[in-house]
Design a protein around this motif. Structure first.
Motif, mmCIF file in Angstrom:
data_model
loop_
_atom_site.group_PDB
_atom_site.id
_atom_site.type_symbol
_atom_site.label_atom_id
_atom_site.label_comp_id
_atom_site.label_asym_id
_atom_site.label_seq_id
_atom_site.Cartn_x
_atom_site.Cartn_y
_atom_site.Cartn_z
ATOM 1 N N GLY B 59 0.798 -1.216 0.000
ATOM 2 C CA GLY B 59 0.000 0.000 0.000
ATOM 3 C C GLY B 59 0.831 1.266 0.000
ATOM 4 O O GLY B 59 0.424 2.297 -0.525
ATOM 5 N N LEU B 60 1.998 1.220 0.615
ATOM 6 C CA LEU B 60 2.875 2.380 0.669
ATOM 7 C C LEU B 60 4.258 1.983 0.180
ATOM 8 O O LEU B 60 4.678 0.842 0.328
ATOM 9 C CB LEU B 60 2.995 2.913 2.114
ATOM 10 C CG LEU B 60 1.783 3.584 2.728
ATOM 11 C CD1 LEU B 60 2.062 3.932 4.193
ATOM 12 C CD2 LEU B 60 1.412 4.853 1.962
ATOM 13 N N GLY B 392 7.642 14.532 8.890
ATOM 14 C CA GLY B 392 7.919 15.226 7.625
ATOM 15 C C GLY B 392 6.660 15.549 6.850
ATOM 16 O O GLY B 392 5.840 14.693 6.570
ATOM 17 N N PHE B 393 6.516 16.776 6.478
ATOM 18 C CA PHE B 393 5.328 17.219 5.764
ATOM 19 C C PHE B 393 5.132 16.464 4.461
ATOM 20 O O PHE B 393 4.067 16.025 4.104
ATOM 21 C CB PHE B 393 5.442 18.718 5.473
ATOM 22 C CG PHE B 393 4.478 19.207 4.438
ATOM 23 C CD1 PHE B 393 4.904 19.479 3.148
ATOM 24 C CD2 PHE B 393 3.139 19.367 4.737
ATOM 25 C CE1 PHE B 393 4.003 19.914 2.195
ATOM 26 C CE2 PHE B 393 2.238 19.791 3.781
ATOM 27 C CZ PHE B 393 2.672 20.074 2.508
ATOM 28 N N ARG B 394 6.214 16.274 3.707
ATOM 29 C CA ARG B 394 6.096 15.642 2.411
ATOM 30 C C ARG B 394 5.534 14.222 2.538
ATOM 31 O O ARG B 394 4.651 13.819 1.797
ATOM 32 C CB ARG B 394 7.446 15.585 1.705
ATOM 33 C CG ARG B 394 7.305 15.018 0.310
ATOM 34 C CD ARG B 394 8.576 14.458 -0.226
ATOM 35 N NE ARG B 394 8.239 13.533 -1.295
ATOM 36 C CZ ARG B 394 7.828 12.314 -1.118
ATOM 37 N NH1 ARG B 394 7.673 11.844 0.094
ATOM 38 N NH2 ARG B 394 7.533 11.544 -2.138
ATOM 39 N N ASN B 395 6.075 13.457 3.496
ATOM 40 C CA ASN B 395 5.589 12.102 3.669
ATOM 41 C C ASN B 395 4.104 12.085 3.981
ATOM 42 O O ASN B 395 3.364 11.273 3.467
ATOM 43 C CB ASN B 395 6.351 11.406 4.794
ATOM 44 C CG ASN B 395 7.687 10.900 4.303
ATOM 45 O OD1 ASN B 395 7.994 11.021 3.116
ATOM 46 N ND2 ASN B 395 8.468 10.345 5.192
ATOM 47 N N ARG B 396 3.666 12.997 4.829
ATOM 48 C CA ARG B 396 2.255 13.049 5.173
ATOM 49 C C ARG B 396 1.414 13.249 3.922
ATOM 50 O O ARG B 396 0.414 12.586 3.703
ATOM 51 C CB ARG B 396 2.009 14.224 6.121
ATOM 52 C CG ARG B 396 1.882 13.800 7.543
ATOM 53 C CD ARG B 396 1.713 14.996 8.442
ATOM 54 N NE ARG B 396 2.897 15.124 9.278
ATOM 55 C CZ ARG B 396 3.080 16.107 10.125
ATOM 56 N NH1 ARG B 396 2.196 17.084 10.229
ATOM 57 N NH2 ARG B 396 4.148 16.129 10.872
ATOM 58 N N MET B 400 -1.155 10.536 2.379
ATOM 59 C CA MET B 400 -2.569 10.864 2.194
ATOM 60 C C MET B 400 -3.004 10.617 0.760
ATOM 61 O O MET B 400 -4.080 10.072 0.499
ATOM 62 C CB MET B 400 -2.809 12.320 2.571
ATOM 63 C CG MET B 400 -3.090 12.503 4.047
ATOM 64 S SD MET B 400 -3.765 14.134 4.397
ATOM 65 C CE MET B 400 -2.278 15.111 4.251
ATOM 66 N N LEU B 401 -2.155 11.023 -0.170
ATOM 67 C CA LEU B 401 -2.453 10.824 -1.585
ATOM 68 C C LEU B 401 -2.573 9.332 -1.893
ATOM 69 O O LEU B 401 -3.506 8.881 -2.556
ATOM 70 C CB LEU B 401 -1.324 11.455 -2.405
ATOM 71 C CG LEU B 401 -1.517 11.553 -3.905
ATOM 72 C CD1 LEU B 401 -2.602 12.570 -4.232
ATOM 73 C CD2 LEU B 401 -0.213 11.982 -4.570
#
Lengths: 430, 430
Positions: B59-60, B392-396, B400-401
């Motif tokens: 999934g990730l 980390g903002f980017r990972n979040r 989410m995407l």
């Protein structure tokens, strides 16, 4: 699997070996037919190879440039995807020997591509990994990231510098992309993160035996590529042969160059399946096919993509690039359909849509017929073209996000070391 | 590295072993001090372990839940990150033996966690991989995806079903998450993509030796989790001991159950470093620490996270979860600062912020003191909490995407098989 006999008449069985750009184009081209199609690949995924260097240099995660073949083809009911390895072809019996069983065919398309080759120096492989598969990309990523970690832990200045020295062998598109990105990582991504080693002291050396970089491009673009690479901090050495590679570095002619990380982007050899088709092959093992891409004497067998050696009417060879493989795949699908309707198929014609190579941040070269671009404009063309060609909406979105993020922050989000650290088992003085 | 002597006086040297939630919390807690901090980890990345099962189930992608430790700590100038393995601790000399050299300390924090354990059946490991590292997640991902590929290629109905049978051993949070997600993949992600095997015929069996699932939760939530899993298509077997695991499947008591894919989520054992500290350890190898988390007789050495066995004043053990490790890390940083100012530090108190476990699509359980949630609402709480805690903002954003994409399309974007296929080397009848 049983000896799945080929059917005759209205439902011909087409077997495609290889799920790269070529094989996938054949399968898709047969969507509107009543043919049964079986696509065989050793891996479960189609790989967007032009961006593989970005996975190797920690800019993209693997799933961003790879998609399961059966997911891509799930809506095409006449296609069965099997994950297996094609070992041999029996042209007389019209069947393929797989790792698990055999498979009969009415038409066969061999699209198993090429891998990297070491010109008879197979012992170089463990010291200088090449870049063809996702596993190759992970190996390169691990070696590059671990080199900086080793440098940080090393007290001896000479040893530390050897961990900060990188050599890329081969000045084609892959070599240029790897070298440019390594320089960017050393100069921009890592500096603030190390306390003892200084990543800015990294030396990236690009070695090319021929007289210029990117030989597929016009000479003035080769020169522009060289200048852009040097501006990014890469040291370019042309007309220099690598005569030895070991755990300590490379031998350039008679001069040793210490470097604990060497990457191979110099040679490719065709898939061994090419030599099992009874057809003449060229020096690199590619099959010399007929003008319609079939194997001489076997109109039901086609070879396409990097495994095919095709000469255009003007005497130029068709280059081993993704657009050529796609065009060949579409050609074979059209040729099969024509035959099934009792028509003859025309010879394959390669349409050159232009060449693109990226060099680094805002640096690239592009050539569309007589139009030649370099620098920022070429880079934008490269960016748009590669995002447009990526399979799947989601991947495009994620890649754009990753790139935008990397552009603004200089960060590379996939800086994860996984897998076995094979350098740890190399003797230090090997 | 040289025997980097510890300094005394105004710049104490704090060595932290392990860059998990606990170790990272200590380093961050010392940001406003003049201490020199060295963080040692075998891996180059911090791992957001609560989402590791999502990498294992495609999934990730790995970089979404892992970030390089030196990137996380790059702005904290008093921290040096070294990628190395801690082999031993010399309490008398106050130094740590690393894979490369030794390192002196004024204060030591051991936060090397736990790994999975097979209760004396180490031979089960090759047949039933556990889930602690990214490499473990890749192994599980590869086995699960290859099982469906094998089923598609298999003609014998019994063999095909054996490839479609999955067993998850252990009914804690990891086992519940893995089983629920496997059922979702088989029922929703894959069905349209196979032509010969039917993924909907996959059987996912979750085996738990104890009387209920999720023993850390209230009994009524255990029961709700069981019912939600069964609704997702998982077969739950409670009070059932696995007595054997081999290449053919598992033995449940005296009954064999054929399954080519077995996943281990049953046992953990503390890092072997715990037994090198001269302190008493519990049955799982965890160090019985003092109320302030220090090692008996060595106030300068602390053990935190999954490696520490801490009993709260009410007699309950502190659970081995990420929030507990973070709280212990912050406690140790505060304790060190208090000592350097000549103050005494209070004992550690665990604050239970609640427990969450996800089960599958729109299914989860949550417990906050007396408040108990299950189903869709619990799932939303789980989703928001886990995105909020991701570093980390980017990972979040990317997570989410990925989740939004997966939710709407049922697709899982990381379905990429890489690495060596170890099942191919297992004898078929082993």
């Amino acid at each position: 699997m049983e000896g799945n006999a080929s059917s005759s008449g209205s439902h011909p069985h087409v077997v495609i070996l290889g799920g790269g750009f070529g094989g996938l184009a054949v399968a898709r081209g047969l969507a509107d037919t009543n043919a049964r199609v079986t696509l065989i690949d050793r891996r479960n995924h189609h790989l967007f190879q032009p961006l593989l260097y970005q996975v190797a240099t920690a800019g993209l995660s693997a799933p961003s440039i790879a998609a399961p073949l059966r997911q891509i083809l799930r809506r095409q009911a006449n296609v069965t995807v099997l994950m297996d390895e094609a070992l041999d072809v029996d042209l007389a019996q019209r069947c393929v020997t797989l790792g698990h069983g055999t498979l009969g065919y009415d038409a066969l398309v061999v699209a198993t591509g090429a891998t990297h080759a070491y010109f008879g120096h197979d012992d170089w492989e463990r010291h200088a990994p090449g870049l063809k598969t996702l596993d190759d990309a992970f190996t390169i990523r691990r070696r590059v990231l671990l080199a900086f970690e080793r440098a940080e832990r090393e007290d001896d200045p000479a040893q530390r510098q050897a961990w900060l020295n990188f050599v890329v062998v081969g000045g084609g598109a892959t070599g240029v992309e790897l070298a440019g990105t390594l320089a960017e990582i050393a100069r921009h991504t890592l500096p603030r993160e190390f306390r003892r080693a200084d990543p800015r002291r990294a030396n990236v050396l690009l070695v090319e035996a021929g007289p210029r970089l990117l030989p597929a491009f016009a000479p003035e673009l080769s020169e522009k590529a060289r200048r852009q690479l040097e501006k990014l901090g890469v040291e370019v050495r042309l007309g220099t042969a690598v005569t030895r590679i070991d755990g300590q570095g490379v031998m350039l002619g008679d001069t040793p160059h210490a470097a604990r990380t060497v990457l191979w982007a110099a040679g490719v050899a065709a898939s061994p399946l090419g030599s099992r088709l009874g057809a003449p092959v060229d020096r690199a093992g590619r099959v010399l096919v007929e003008p319609d891409l079939s194997v001489p004497g076997h109109p039901e067998v086609f070879v396409i993509g990097d495994l095919a050696s095709v000469t255009q009417p003007d005497g130029k060879p068709v280059p081993g690039v993704a657009p050529a493989a796609k065009q060949m795949g579409r050609h074979v699908a059209a040729a099969l359909k024509a035959r099934w309707q009792g028509k003859t198929s025309p010879p394959f014609r390669y349409r050159d849509d232009g060449s693109l190579a990226t060099i680094g941040r805002m640096a690239a070269v592009a050539q569309f017929g007589r139009l030649k671009l370099s620098g920022l404009l070429a880079w934008w063309v490269w960016l748009v073209a590669h995002i447009a060609f990526l399979i799947g909406f989601r991947n495009r979105l994620v890649v754009m996000l990753d790139w935008a993020w990397a552009y603004w922050t200089y960060q590379r989000h996939a800086r994860i070391v996984t897998g076995r650290d094979e350098t740890a088992t190399l003797p230090r003085d090997a």
